[in-house]
Design an enzyme around this catalytic site. Structure first.
Site, mmCIF file in Angstrom:
data_model
loop_
_atom_site.group_PDB
_atom_site.id
_atom_site.type_symbol
_atom_site.label_atom_id
_atom_site.label_comp_id
_atom_site.label_asym_id
_atom_site.label_seq_id
_atom_site.Cartn_x
_atom_site.Cartn_y
_atom_site.Cartn_z
ATOM 1 N N SER A 1 0.788 -1.234 0.000
ATOM 2 C CA SER A 1 0.000 0.000 0.000
ATOM 3 C C SER A 1 0.817 1.279 0.000
ATOM 4 O O SER A 1 0.311 2.330 -0.363
ATOM 5 C CB SER A 1 -0.946 0.002 1.196
ATOM 6 N N HIS B 1 -5.672 -4.176 -1.297
ATOM 7 C CA HIS B 1 -5.518 -3.078 -2.256
ATOM 8 C C HIS B 1 -5.607 -3.575 -3.696
ATOM 9 O O HIS B 1 -4.974 -3.018 -4.598
ATOM 10 C CB HIS B 1 -4.200 -2.327 -2.005
ATOM 11 N N LYS C 1 -12.591 -1.401 1.819
ATOM 12 C CA LYS C 1 -11.938 -0.507 0.863
ATOM 13 C C LYS C 1 -12.806 -0.446 -0.411
ATOM 14 O O LYS C 1 -13.802 0.256 -0.415
ATOM 15 C CB LYS C 1 -10.497 -0.957 0.600
HETATM 16 N N1 PLP Z 1 -4.130 -5.750 4.900
HETATM 17 C C1 PLP Z 1 -3.754 -4.656 4.222
HETATM 18 C C2 PLP Z 1 -2.740 -4.776 3.125
HETATM 19 C C3 PLP Z 1 -4.327 -3.398 4.516
HETATM 20 O O1 PLP Z 1 -3.960 -2.301 3.836
HETATM 21 C C4 PLP Z 1 -5.303 -3.324 5.547
HETATM 22 C C5 PLP Z 1 -5.914 -2.040 5.922
HETATM 23 O O2 PLP Z 1 -5.314 -1.004 5.992
HETATM 24 C C6 PLP Z 1 -5.648 -4.496 6.229
HETATM 25 C C7 PLP Z 1 -5.053 -5.688 5.882
HETATM 26 C C8 PLP Z 1 -6.687 -4.481 7.301
HETATM 27 O O3 PLP Z 1 -7.957 -4.360 6.711
HETATM 28 P P1 PLP Z 1 -9.231 -3.993 7.579
HETATM 29 O O4 PLP Z 1 -9.355 -2.506 7.538
HETATM 30 O O5 PLP Z 1 -10.372 -4.704 6.937
HETATM 31 O O6 PLP Z 1 -8.964 -4.481 8.956
#
Ligand code: PLP
Length: 465
Positions: A252, A280, A311
């Site tokens: 990200s 993402h 997202k």
């Molecule tokens: N994995 C990645 C790569 C993320 O960017 C995020 C959120 O920022 C998460 C997991 C966690 O997702 P959630 O917001 O559903 O807990």
């Protein structure tokens, strides 16, 4: 004072520091700081506040000690907060008073501002059909379940969404969680035991790092997207019972895409399974928006996918795992964040279900986002900016200097454009940037307005001529 022993606030900072600096990657550093910091602080606070529990039976000296303990705990916490401020890593929160979308209202400003920093890739967060589906589910299925799934928290809505997500990802089965953080926290411990090995990209998301910490498998961290290093680690793990390669599909901070074809080749050569976190990517990468595995033609070679509903898929909340049925069955029996946390609320499930249905029916929205992303990337590059990555809607405008990134982000806001500057320890030192995120909900003229603001602020700060 605790008994006769004084805890000096600086001692707390010192106690945290070694844990913080002893780990390798930038991303893990920031996570470790808060993880160990939180654990340490909560331990301190618990030990300090313990005497307060016996207050009813306590004598006056005990009462005084209890007050002193609370005062001391506050001092410890204040010191920790000051440390964060002094390090320049304080995260302030802007208060939005409207729906999430390309135009938002924020507290303290009369004018709307244009939002270029949400993960609302497909603009579904306030899509009328998604919102209506949430309202409908609220009416038919109520606000929530007041229960975990296995007691009395499973509704037809949950089963339907799980089935649709499995269909979307072309995997056997799916299990929902309250978040993808939970999905990552709940997977590895169930799947892998002490005889197994997990091979993880050093820049994987914090929730993967935490999830892996909870499992007892041998842990091998390979250099970011480095297939040579991964191969070495796979060789090292040959004596283990099972091997699992773990990577973000898209990272990200840079919007860079994991080299999944090479990873799958190596996994097959060395007898490993592949897991990807698609937060993402789900909904918009690949010809039908299925994700990184579709983009790179390896949907049938990646065994386990975790992703988020928070997202692109409507942005409400929730996460999930899709993969082989026996794995999903076992997660329902053993995965702690699933077993010991409330079921997803029906309106949230309703919104996500409609979002998935929209994507199953057509890839038009995803295509429009891609076209807008390329418009932004191309025009920014022509203007002289360096944009990291190649085609992802995460468009990091590379600036290098932390102060410059922060000043430019502030100046962009004066032009009505909301973007965020990222600097160390979130990204490596010297690689500060402003991360712009494009959404299908942006119009071409929104993109051009953002571009104009960048050109003006970039010239002002000498980034472009
Ligand atoms: N994995 C990645 C790569 C993320 O960017 C995020 C959120 O920022 C998460 C997991 C966690 O997702 P959630 O917001 O559903 O807990």
């Amino acid at each position: 004072m605790i008994g006769q022993k004084q805890i000096h606030p600086s001692a707390v900072g010192d106690a945290i520091a070694p844990a913080y600096y002893s780990v390798g990657s930038q991303q893990e550093c920031s996570v470790t700081l808060s993880h160990y910091g939180d654990m340490f602080l909560s331990k301190v606070v618990r030990s300090l506040i313990k005497p307060a529990r016996g207050l009813l039976a306590s004598s006056e000296p005990n009462l005084k000690r209890s007050y002193a303990a609370v005062a001391e705990a506050k001092a410890v916490l204040e010191h920790e907060l000051d440390t964060i401020r002094a390090a320049g890593t304080w995260k302030a929160e802007r208060i939005i008073t409207s729906k999430q979308g390309p135009l938002i209202n924020v507290e303290g400003s009369r004018d709307s501002i244009m939002n270029f920093c949400a993960n609302n890739y497909l603009g579904l967060s306030s899509h009328p059909e998604v919102v209506q589906a949430g309202i409908d589910a609220l009416k038919t299925h109520g606000a929530g379940l007041s229960s975990v799934r296995f007691i009395c928290g499973t509704q037809d809505l949950h089963k339907n969404l799980e089935q649709k997500l499995a269909e979307f990802h072309e995997r056997e089965d799916c299990i929902l969680y309250a978040s993808c953080f939970d999905a990552n926290a709940g997977l590895f411990e169930v799947l892998l035991g002490p005889d197994d090995a997990v091979l993880s990209d050093e820049l994987n998301h914090a929730s993967i790092i935490d999830g892996i910490r909870l499992c007892r498998a041998k842990r091998l961290r390979y250099k970011h997207m480095d297939l040579k290093d991964l191969e070495e680690k796979l060789r090292e793990a040959q004596s283990s019972r099972m091997r699992l390669v773990v990577t973000d599909g898209v990272f990200s901070m840079d919007g860079d895409v994991a080299p999944l074809r090479g990873i799958c080749d190596l996994a097959e050569q060395y007898g490993a399974m592949v897991f990807i976190d698609e937060c993402h990517a789900t909904g918009f990468l690949g010809p039908r928006g299925r994700g990184t595995d579709e983009l790179l033609g390896v949907m049938d070679r990646v065994q386990i996918v975790n992703s988020t509903l928070g997202k692109a898929l409507g942005g409400a909340a929730g996460g999930y795992t899709v993969g082989p049925k026996p794995l999903i069955d076992l997660l329902r029996q053993r995965s702690r964040p699933y077993l010991f946390s409330n079921a997803l609320p029906p309106p949230v499930v309703g919104c996500a279900t409609r979002a998935v249905e929209l994507l199953l029916a057509s890839n038009e929205i995803a295509q429009s986002m891609t076209a807008k992303t390329m418009r932004f990337r191309n025009k920014m590059t022509q203007a002289g900016f360096t944009i990291s990555g190649s085609s992802h809607p995460i468009c990091p405008v590379m600036l290098g200097d932390a102060r410059l990134a922060s000043l430019m982000a502030d100046d962009m806001l004066k032009h009505g454009i909301y973007v965020t500057g990222f600097s160390y320890p979130v990204v490596p030192k010297g690689k500060a940037r402003i991360r712009v995120q494009i959404s299908a909900a942006h119009t071409d003229s929104d993109i051009d307005r953002c571009l104009d603001a960048f050109i003006q602020t970039g010239r002002k700060h000498g980034v472009i001529s």
